[in-house]
Design an enzyme around this catalytic site. Structure first.
Site, PDB file in Angstrom:
ATOM      1  N   ASP A   1       0.817  -1.202   0.000  1.00  0.00           N
ATOM      2  CA  ASP A   1       0.000   0.000   0.000  1.00  0.00           C
ATOM      3  C   ASP A   1       0.857   1.261   0.000  1.00  0.00           C
ATOM      4  OD1 ASP A   1      -2.701   1.259   0.427  1.00  0.00           O
ATOM      5  OD2 ASP A   1      -1.698   1.970   2.245  1.00  0.00           O
TER       6      ASP A   1
ATOM      7  N   GLU B   1       1.011  -0.600  -5.153  1.00  0.00           N
ATOM      8  CA  GLU B   1       0.018   0.435  -5.386  1.00  0.00           C
ATOM      9  C   GLU B   1       0.798   1.742  -5.518  1.00  0.00           C
ATOM     10  OE1 GLU B   1      -3.559   3.050  -3.485  1.00  0.00           O
ATOM     11  OE2 GLU B   1      -1.891   2.297  -2.313  1.00  0.00           O
TER      12      GLU B   1
END
Length: 888
Positions: A557, A610
């Site tokens: 993330d 990401e």
């Protein structure tokens, strides 16, 4: 044998009275000390021993060694030590010291611990003793001149007080002792073995050594001590600790050697311990033949660390841990403690204040809002060997890869890990997805963060069950043929004062520079990627999930926030790197190390970034440098955030306006092969006012559903892997909420519009089925030769058409008509080596809820060149629909 219960002076007097004396002057000194002890100590035993010592001062020099040996024998009998051992050791010393007087012989024997010291004993008859130790008589005959010419006396060993000195007491009471094992427990001292215990609130502490039970003296403030006349520290002993209403029978935690090896400490110090979870945290084990739990924690700035938990009423004062060298690691093996015990670390900060912290390495935690760590030992037996064996047989970028993103706590609210294991694998398998991606599973205090503000990096959230329960879920998914990806959050952590923030009183896991540590968007703290121990904590954490929980991939993330020093910061709020740039070189090094280590140790696992910027080389190998001079970050795949934003912007437009935004659907092919991409329609796109996927579409309900289906068909055909968030597979109209999850009631047959939603879900099933059986759609995802535009500039028609090829050159033709009109006899150029085409998927089919404008018969190419190709076909394009055609 009664242990020492007197102050220092009394202890010395009793020990001196029991010592053999060399000279009258020595006896006088002993008498003086004994007199002082008699005045200070009121116990009859001490007075008796003192009187004996005074009465013997005139004749002590003439006494035989045998008499002393017999006295020692009597003492040993009172202490519970075997008589033959005492006699044998005394005789051995008499032979070995032939040139020494009988007094020196006795002294040597006492120093070795042969006879118990400080206890009252009666002297035996000299003749009887002489018969038992003839070697001593021979020794006396050989040194007749000793009386006329006295030999200088050796110093007499004087028993020391077993009680702790004021400095150690204070350090233990204030929680600032670095080496409690050096003063607590059992230690050899002149006069025997000193036993010391620190048990606040205890009424008494008794040492049990074999048949010997000796109550220790209460020194006050929870300290207990005693001197036992033992030759050496016993290999094993127990403590009986009496509290009001109960007695605890336990091993002494302070008799054990460190339970952490030198190699572990070396690797921790180097920041290279790839199995850090086996060295730090709570580890149930058998140590020196005793079962218990080893507790270890990294806290280099702490003045002291203690262990608090259910086993000591959350008072860590009596459980101080020891510092192991310069690594900053503190350790304590606690016998008798096992799985299920709650604990935290009580840390004394540099300023002397204390803080109670959860274990950063805890493998199990309490369910929020509770915050304690729990001792954990896995008992799960894996049944996914077949899955693990084949998962790395084909590189992920050359394999089918369609992902169903799930928030476990809300997919079916109220279900546990084990209950989810009965439903989720069957549902995902039925829809044909190859993988599930779990939003963060690691423990987090605030459910509204969806798991993206982690406090327990090594513990699955306890909201849904135990770590073994989570393993059971992963196992069930694998047995169903479904891979498991997990969102992993190494960018930042929350500021909770029981977790990582200023863990030991100073910035430790976060950067010491406030400009670098405070995350400007989320109110969290960023990790200090430049500190080797912090990198080790995170790299080992990635390995932990892959190795211990058999996770097949990590979606990392917020990579962009890690890569740039100026991320969400204004000028003056950040400092350039050593080259004057904005790149966070520490974060780059960390990501490279993490990826290289994971791929080396766990074959078949994929890491996914990401990353929302144009950073060069996200999926390039770490050893290959790019134009900017950096090696690749080493990820396997990257989320294509650009494609997501552009394509959704296009689809949100009314069809009449779409021709002005045609490039938003085609631009992705300009950079499609710069990285290995995943096309994500994730949770982030269906919350916070962004609306669900179907609700983004313009028009009435029919048009919205048609656009929804057409978009999914376009997405599944586009180069790259696919990811779809839960609820979007059946066109949920409402935004997702972690409080109640997907609107499953839309699929209730009693609901009037149920066929509309079920039709979209049926389309997802068919898309996945055809996708998995059509290598052209995934085998050459990262190879430009696997894609060709047929027509990419038909903006006025709102039409997109392209070919996909597999490794053998077999094509698939995908055509999307994003206008609400039917286009009959629409001509498209095609290869001339395909004799006929047939529809594999048509998103406008009636079974999906469409208008059922289809091409039911095989379509044969005509020799008319079109779109730069030697042949062409004519087909009917349904409105707001995508059609896939395969060679017949």
């Amino acid at each position: 044998m009664t242990p020492r219960t007197t102050p220092s002076s009394g202890s010395e007097a009793e020990s001196t009275a029991a010592q053999p004396v060399e000279k009258t002057s020595v006896a006088k000194r002993a008498t003086t000390r004994a007199a002082e002890a008699a005045e200070a100590v009121k116990k009859g035993t001490a007075k008796k021993v003192t009187a004996k010592a005074a009465g013997q001062k005139k004749t002590a020099a003439k006494k035989t060694a045998g008499k002393k040996a017999e006295a020692k024998k009597a003492e040993v009998q009172k202490a519970g030590v075997q008589k033959p051992a005492a006699k044998k050791a005394t005789a051995k010393k008499a032979v070995a010291k032939k040139a020494v007087t009988k007094k020196a012989t006795a002294r040597t024997t006492a120093a070795k611990g042969t006879a118990a010291k400080g206890a009252p004993a009666k002297a035996a008859a000299p003749k009887k003793a002489a018969k038992k130790i003839p070697a001593q008589k021979a020794a006396q005959k050989k040194i007749p001149a000793q009386k006329a010419v006295p030999k200088p006396a050796e110093p007499v060993e004087v028993a020391v007080s077993p009680a702790l000195d004021a400095v150690d007491r204070d350090r233990l009471l204030t929680g600032t002792h670095h080496a409690p094992h050096s003063v607590l427990g059992a230690h050899p001292v002149p006069g025997g073995v000193a036993f010391r215990a620190f048990r606040p609130f205890a009424l008494s502490v008794t040492v049990v050594v074999g048949n010997l039970r000796a109550e220790l003296h209460d020194d006050g403030e929870g300290f207990f001590s005693g001197l036992l006349a033992l030759r050496e520290v016993p290999a094993g002993y127990r403590l009986l600790v009496a509290y009001e209403g109960s007695v605890q029978d336990t091993e002494d935690a302070y008799r054990f050697l460190p339970a952490l090896g030198e190699l572990d400490l070396h690797l921790i110090g180097e920041g290279r311990h790839e199995e850090l979870w086996r060295a730090l945290g709570a580890e149930p084990m058998t140590h020196q033949g005793v079962t218990g739990t080893r507790f270890t924690v990294w806290a280099p700035n702490a003045r002291g660390v203690s262990l608090a938990g259910t086993f000591n009423f959350w008072d860590g004062t009596g459980y101080p841990m020891r510092s192991l060298g310069g690594t900053g690691v503190w350790e304590l093996f606690v016998p008798g403690i096992g799985e299920g015990e709650l604990y935290k670390f009580e840390i004394t900060r540099p300023d002397g204040s204390k803080t109670l912290r959860a274990d950063p390495m805890a493998r199990r935690t309490e369910a929020p809002p509770n915050t304690s760590s729990i001792v954990y030992a896995s008992e799960h037996e894996w049944g996914d060997a077949a899955w693990l064996e084949r998962r790395g047989s084909v590189p992920v970028h050359e394999a089918p890869f369609s992902v169903y993103e799930v928030h476990l706590a809300s997919w079916r609210p109220g279900l546990t890990y084990r209950q989810l294991a009965e439903q989720l694998p069957a549902y995902v398998k039925d829809l044909g997805f190859t993988h599930v991606e779990l939003m963060p599973v690691a423990e987090h205090p605030f459910g509204g963060s969806w798991g993206y503000q982690v406090t327990g990096f090594y513990a699955p959230t306890a909201r849904l069950g135990t770590p073994d329960d989570f393993k059971y879920l992963v196992d069930a998914l694998h047995r169903a043929g479904i891979g498991v990806l997990m969102d992993w959050v190494p960018a930042h952590f929350p500021r909770d004062d029981w977790a990582l923030a200023e863990f030991d009183g100073r910035p430790l896991y976060e950067h010491e520079d406030p400009l670098r540590s405070a995350h400007p968007d989320w109110g969290t703290l960023e990790f200090d990627f430049g500190r080797r121990e912090v990198r080790n904590f995170l790299v080992a954490n990635a390995l932990y999930w892959c190795e211990e929980f058999h996770i097949d991939g990590l979606r990392v993330d917020a990579v962009a926030s890690m890569l740039y020093l100026d991320y969400s910061r204004e000028p003056g709020q950040w400092v350039p790197n050593e080259h004057g740039g904005r790149e966070n070189l520490d974060a780059v090094a960390f990501l490279q190390e993490m990826n290289a280590t994971v791929y080396r140790r766990v074959p078949g696992v994929v890491t996914i970034a990401e990353e929302s910027t144009a950073w060069d080389g996200v999926t390039r190998p770490t050893h290959v440098s790019g134009p900017g001079g950096f090696g690749g970050l080493g990820f396997g795949l990257k989320w294509n955030m650009g494609w997501m934003h552009d394509s959704l912007e296009y689809m949100a437009k009314e069809p009449v306006h779409r021709k002005y935004h045609h490039n938003e659907m085609t631009f992705s092919m300009v950079y499609a092969y710069s990285e290995n991409y995943v096309l994500p329609i994730s949770h982030d796109e269906v919350v916070h006012g962004k609306r669900s996927l179907v609700s983004k579409m313009p028009g009435d309900w029919w048009q919205q559903r048609a656009d929804h289906r057409a978009y999914l068909g376009f997405m599944w055909a586009h180069p790259g892997k696919q990811l779809l968030f839960m609820g979007q597979e059946f066109a949920q109209g409402a935004e997702w909420s972690e409080a109640h999850g997907p609107d499953w009631w839309l699929l209730d047959p009693a609901y009037g519009a149920e066929p509309d939603h079920r039709g979209v879900r049926d389309l997802i099933r068919d898309l996945n089925t055809v996708y998995r059986h059509t290598p052209a759609l995934w085998q050459r995802d990262t190879d430009p030769s696997g894609f060709q535009w047929v027509v990419g500039d038909a903006a006025d028609d709102n039409v997109f058409a392209f070919l996909r090829y597999d490794a053998e050159g077999v094509p698939l033709l995908a055509v999307s008509n994003m206008s609400p009109v039917v286009r009959d006899e629409y001509r498209l150029g095609v290869p001339d080596d395909v004799p006929a085409w047939h529809e594999a998927v048509n998103t406008d089919a009636a079974k999906y809820g469409g208008s059922d404008v289809t091409n039911p018969d095989p379509i044969k190419p005509e020799p008319q060149p079109w779109h730069g190709r030697p042949a062409s076909i004519r087909l009917t394009l349904p409105p707001l629909a995508t059609v896939w055609l395969r060679p017949a």
